[in-house]
Design a protein around this motif. Structure first.
Motif, PDB file in Angstrom:
ATOM      1  N   MET A   1       1.011  -1.128  -0.143  1.00  0.00           N
ATOM      2  CA  MET A   1      -0.075  -0.127   0.062  1.00  0.00           C
ATOM      3  C   MET A   1       0.893   1.172  -0.027  1.00  0.00           C
ATOM      4  N   ILE A   2       0.679   2.195  -0.804  1.00  0.00           N
ATOM      5  CA  ILE A   2       1.336   3.530  -1.032  1.00  0.00           C
ATOM      6  C   ILE A   2       0.294   4.585  -0.144  1.00  0.00           C
ATOM      7  N   PHE A   3       0.855   5.341   0.600  1.00  0.00           N
ATOM      8  CA  PHE A   3       0.307   6.476   1.144  1.00  0.00           C
ATOM      9  C   PHE A   3       1.173   7.510   0.802  1.00  0.00           C
ATOM     10  N   ILE A   4       0.131   8.467   0.331  1.00  0.00           N
ATOM     11  CA  ILE A   4       0.832  10.017  -0.042  1.00  0.00           C
ATOM     12  C   ILE A   4       0.378  10.835   1.044  1.00  0.00           C
ATOM     13  N   ALA A   5       1.504  11.368   1.657  1.00  0.00           N
ATOM     14  CA  ALA A   5       1.232  12.455   2.882  1.00  0.00           C
ATOM     15  C   ALA A   5       1.975  13.776   2.324  1.00  0.00           C
ATOM     16  N   ASN A   6       1.763  14.189   1.219  1.00  0.00           N
ATOM     17  CA  ASN A   6       2.341  15.626   0.538  1.00  0.00           C
ATOM     18  C   ASN A   6       2.002  16.777   1.063  1.00  0.00           C
ATOM     19  N   SER A   7       1.075  16.790   1.792  1.00  0.00           N
ATOM     20  CA  SER A   7       0.284  18.136   2.328  1.00  0.00           C
ATOM     21  C   SER A   7       0.933  18.812   3.635  1.00  0.00           C
ATOM     22  N   LEU A   8       1.852  17.738   4.322  1.00  0.00           N
ATOM     23  CA  LEU A   8       2.357  18.131   5.812  1.00  0.00           C
ATOM     24  C   LEU A   8       3.118  19.350   5.639  1.00  0.00           C
ATOM     25  N   VAL A   9       2.864  20.447   6.846  1.00  0.00           N
ATOM     26  CA  VAL A   9       3.569  21.707   6.327  1.00  0.00           C
ATOM     27  C   VAL A   9       4.716  21.754   7.663  1.00  0.00           C
ATOM     28  N   SER A  10       4.448  21.082   8.644  1.00  0.00           N
ATOM     29  CA  SER A  10       5.327  21.019   9.869  1.00  0.00           C
ATOM     30  C   SER A  10       5.616  19.790  10.415  1.00  0.00           C
ATOM     31  N   SER A  11       6.871  19.772  10.656  1.00  0.00           N
ATOM     32  CA  SER A  11       7.196  18.388  11.429  1.00  0.00           C
ATOM     33  C   SER A  11       7.174  18.639  13.060  1.00  0.00           C
ATOM     34  N   LYS A  12       6.737  19.680  13.388  1.00  0.00           N
ATOM     35  CA  LYS A  12       6.788  20.062  14.840  1.00  0.00           C
ATOM     36  C   LYS A  12       5.741  19.429  15.512  1.00  0.00           C
ATOM     37  N   SER A  13       4.581  19.270  14.928  1.00  0.00           N
ATOM     38  CA  SER A  13       3.265  18.670  15.447  1.00  0.00           C
ATOM     39  C   SER A  13       2.478  18.032  14.273  1.00  0.00           C
ATOM     40  N   ILE A  14       1.720  17.047  14.888  1.00  0.00           N
ATOM     41  CA  ILE A  14       0.553  16.272  13.919  1.00  0.00           C
ATOM     42  C   ILE A  14      -0.956  16.525  14.374  1.00  0.00           C
ATOM     43  N   GLY A  15      -1.426  16.613  13.400  1.00  0.00           N
ATOM     44  CA  GLY A  15      -3.010  16.688  13.391  1.00  0.00           C
ATOM     45  C   GLY A  15      -3.652  15.310  13.683  1.00  0.00           C
ATOM     46  N   GLU A  23      -1.143   5.630  12.233  1.00  0.00           N
ATOM     47  CA  GLU A  23      -1.817   4.283  12.774  1.00  0.00           C
ATOM     48  C   GLU A  23      -2.155   3.400  11.747  1.00  0.00           C
ATOM     49  N   PHE A  24      -2.945   4.005  10.729  1.00  0.00           N
ATOM     50  CA  PHE A  24      -3.397   3.125   9.632  1.00  0.00           C
ATOM     51  C   PHE A  24      -2.134   2.270   9.090  1.00  0.00           C
ATOM     52  N   ALA A  25      -1.078   2.940   8.891  1.00  0.00           N
ATOM     53  CA  ALA A  25       0.301   2.561   8.373  1.00  0.00           C
ATOM     54  C   ALA A  25       0.799   1.369   9.107  1.00  0.00           C
ATOM     55  N   ARG A  26       0.845   1.537  10.423  1.00  0.00           N
ATOM     56  CA  ARG A  26       1.208   0.682  11.449  1.00  0.00           C
ATOM     57  C   ARG A  26       0.394  -0.637  11.638  1.00  0.00           C
ATOM     58  N   HIS A  27      -0.905  -0.410  11.310  1.00  0.00           N
ATOM     59  CA  HIS A  27      -1.758  -1.402  11.223  1.00  0.00           C
ATOM     60  C   HIS A  27      -1.784  -2.349  10.177  1.00  0.00           C
ATOM     61  N   TRP A  28      -1.407  -1.616   8.824  1.00  0.00           N
ATOM     62  CA  TRP A  28      -1.493  -2.115   7.979  1.00  0.00           C
ATOM     63  C   TRP A  28      -0.244  -3.063   7.472  1.00  0.00           C
ATOM     64  N   HIS A  29       0.877  -2.694   7.987  1.00  0.00           N
ATOM     65  CA  HIS A  29       2.183  -3.226   7.930  1.00  0.00           C
ATOM     66  C   HIS A  29       2.100  -4.557   8.861  1.00  0.00           C
ATOM     67  N   SER A  30       1.061  -4.645  10.074  1.00  0.00           N
ATOM     68  CA  SER A  30       1.114  -5.668  10.916  1.00  0.00           C
ATOM     69  C   SER A  30       0.432  -6.706  10.377  1.00  0.00           C
ATOM     70  N   LEU A  31      -0.287  -6.587   9.271  1.00  0.00           N
ATOM     71  CA  LEU A  31      -1.087  -7.487   8.614  1.00  0.00           C
ATOM     72  C   LEU A  31      -0.012  -8.143   7.539  1.00  0.00           C
ATOM     73  N   ASP A  32       1.211  -8.010   7.545  1.00  0.00           N
ATOM     74  CA  ASP A  32       2.152  -8.535   6.646  1.00  0.00           C
ATOM     75  C   ASP A  32       1.983  -7.662   5.078  1.00  0.00           C
ATOM     76  N   SER A  33       1.485  -6.859   5.068  1.00  0.00           N
ATOM     77  CA  SER A  33       1.207  -5.913   3.848  1.00  0.00           C
ATOM     78  C   SER A  33       2.516  -5.047   3.556  1.00  0.00           C
ATOM     79  N   PRO A  34       3.001  -4.741   2.470  1.00  0.00           N
ATOM     80  CA  PRO A  34       4.028  -3.874   2.160  1.00  0.00           C
ATOM     81  C   PRO A  34       3.376  -2.578   2.344  1.00  0.00           C
TER      82      PRO A  34
END
Length: 128
Positions: A1-15, A23-34
């Motif tokens: 699965m590919i995640f596109i997160a091109n809109s983030l403007v700051s690394s200091k905080s997350i929304g 959390e979705f990426a972490r869960h998806w990886h736990s299902l043995d999916s790339p």
């Protein structure tokens, strides 16, 4: 699965939307999916800080808000994302992590170029 997160403007905080894709990426990886994250430089910093090292994170375009300002970076990321979408690796799933054009245009272009790809989209703050 590919995640596109091109809109983030700051690394200091997350929304909330950022936390959802992490959390979705972490869960998806736990299902043995790339899983592969393609993000803005700030988004890549957020992903690397909040995800295990074995989830690959790539910078989609090297356009920083500090360099071009918010509007300049937004427009440049849309154009750059449109151009680089064709070079993303094949995946049967692509997830645009927000409803900003910087994410949507990349995912939309991948969907047009590869019709068999299933596109999931994060949609937030829609008012009736």
């Amino acid at each position: 699965m590919i995640f596109i997160a091109n809109s983030l403007v700051s690394s200091k905080s997350i929304g909330g939307g950022d936390r959802i894709y992490i959390e979705f990426a972490r869960h998806w990886h736990s299902l043995d999916s790339p899983v592969a994250i393609f993000a803005s430089p700030e988004g890549a910093e957020v992903s690397r800080a909040n995800l295990p090292h074995y989830i690959s994170t790539h910078v989609l375009s090297n356009i920083r808000v500090a360099q071009y300002g918010l509007l300049g970076a937004y427009i440049r990321r849309i154009i750059s994302g449109f151009r680089t979408a064709a070079s993303l690796p094949y995946s049967n799933l692509i997830y645009s992590t927000s409803d900003f054009l910087t994410d949507v245009v990349v995912a939309w272009r991948v969907k047009i170029l590869r019709p068999s790809t299933f596109w999931l989209a994060g949609l937030y703050l829609v008012a009736p």
